[in-house]
Design an enzyme around this catalytic site. Structure first.
Site, PDB file in Angstrom:
ATOM      1  N   CYS A 167      -4.212 -15.304-117.890  1.00  0.00           N
ATOM      2  CA  CYS A 167      -3.854 -16.360-118.841  1.00  0.00           C
ATOM      3  C   CYS A 167      -3.095 -17.491-118.128  1.00  0.00           C
ATOM      4  O   CYS A 167      -3.696 -18.241-117.367  1.00  0.00           O
ATOM      5  CB  CYS A 167      -3.061 -15.785-120.009  1.00  0.00           C
ATOM      6  SG  CYS A 167      -2.925 -16.908-121.422  1.00  0.00           S
ATOM      7  N   HIS A 225      -6.380 -11.435-122.000  1.00  0.00           N
ATOM      8  CA  HIS A 225      -5.288 -10.504-121.713  1.00  0.00           C
ATOM      9  C   HIS A 225      -5.783  -9.060-121.718  1.00  0.00           C
ATOM     10  O   HIS A 225      -5.791  -8.403-122.772  1.00  0.00           O
ATOM     11  CB  HIS A 225      -4.184 -10.655-122.760  1.00  0.00           C
ATOM     12  CG  HIS A 225      -3.339 -11.865-122.591  1.00  0.00           C
ATOM     13  ND1 HIS A 225      -2.243 -11.910-121.750  1.00  0.00           N
ATOM     14  CD2 HIS A 225      -3.425 -13.091-123.168  1.00  0.00           C
ATOM     15  CE1 HIS A 225      -1.677 -13.106-121.827  1.00  0.00           C
ATOM     16  NE2 HIS A 225      -2.372 -13.849-122.667  1.00  0.00           N
ATOM     17  N   GLU A 260      -4.222  -6.591-120.638  1.00  0.00           N
ATOM     18  CA  GLU A 260      -3.045  -5.730-120.821  1.00  0.00           C
ATOM     19  C   GLU A 260      -2.595  -5.633-122.277  1.00  0.00           C
ATOM     20  O   GLU A 260      -1.744  -4.809-122.618  1.00  0.00           O
ATOM     21  CB  GLU A 260      -1.887  -6.228-119.939  1.00  0.00           C
ATOM     22  CG  GLU A 260      -1.083  -7.399-120.481  1.00  0.00           C
ATOM     23  CD  GLU A 260      -1.759  -8.761-120.359  1.00  0.00           C
ATOM     24  OE1 GLU A 260      -1.053  -9.777-120.544  1.00  0.00           O
ATOM     25  OE2 GLU A 260      -2.971  -8.822-120.082  1.00  0.00           O
TER      26      GLU A 260
END
Length: 254
Positions: free
Chosen positions: A109, A195, A197
């Site tokens: 990002c 993302h 994660e």
């Protein structure tokens, strides 16, 4: 013999409190992603993972490139195109690692955008607005080879973008809102705008917080929450990052 992978995670922000209470820092989230990526490939016993975490927002201390095998830049609420001193310092550091130390650099990002800026591409606010929650990414040929999929679904949380693909890199994919969804250079650069994660909890809490702050209007809030629990390919990206760090699968074909 076990190979030691030394990853320096540059924490470019701190999570909101509900996320921090459950998962820790962004560095902790990425350490978990990398561990899961190694385990999924059966590599947790072949490659030991040594992670260091660096708060680059509040400190000017950076890892020495010779002391790590790769650096990873996290996401952030800050603007990658800003001229705040710490962002300029971070951009210069990434450029130095890329040009002079040739260490692999991973960006997520905001980190993806900082890499693009450091390599000479234009970054800025998108005129298409926010991209949030799980969205499909149509992959390029290189993206399909890296992820073994035609379409990649990832959590998104951004309205800033890299407008260009810097020289020496390949675009990994595009969405309806963002045309440069990832950057790749064999053995050197691996970034994604999304993302890997994040999970439903993280994204839902971010959407709720930004709606309460007036950043997201009611329509964006409802639409984002409706897609926050959709299936996503974060683990696929985590595995691809580990492969990139240990044995780049695409380098010999590019």
């Amino acid at each position: 013999m076990t190979r030691l992978l030394r990853a320096a995670i540059l924490e470019c922000d701190a999570p909101i409190q509900p996320v921090k209470d459950r998962y820790g820092t962004y560095g902790d989230l990425f350490e978990n992603l990398l561990k899961a990526g190694l385990k999924a490939q059966g590599l947790e016993f072949q490659a030991g993972l040594q992670v260091t975490k660096w708060d680059v927002v509040n400190s000017s201390v950076y890892p020495k490139p010779d002391d790590c095998d790769a650096i990873l830049l996290t996401g952030s609420k800050h603007d990658a195109f800003s001229d705040e001193p710490w962002i300029i310092e971070l951009t210069n550091y990434v450029r130095d690692v890329y040009e002079n130390h040739k260490k692999p650099i991973i960006g997520i990002c905001f980190g993806h955008q900082i890499i693009a800026r450091a390599l000479g591409a234009r970054v800025g606010r998108s005129d298409r607005g926010w991209e949030i929650a799980v969205e499909p990414i149509i992959l390029t040929d290189t993206g399909r080879e890296l992820f073994s999929k035609n379409v990649l679904s990832l959590h998104q949380m951004h309205r800033d973008i890299a407008y260009e693909v810097p020289e020496g890199c390949i675009n990994l994919g595009s969405s309806s809102i963002c045309e440069v969804q990832g950057l790749y250079s064999p053995g050197r650069i691996f970034s994604v705008q999304g993302h890997p994660e994040y999970d439903e909890f993280v994204v839902s809490k971010l959407i709720e917080t930004r709606h309460a702050m007036g950043i997201f209007d009611d329509q964006l809030f409802k639409d984002g929450l409706s897609r926050a629990g959709n299936p996503h390919d974060g683990s696929v990206v985590g595995e691809a990052i580990c492969k990139f760090l240990l044995d780049d699968p695409v380098a010999k074909h590019v």
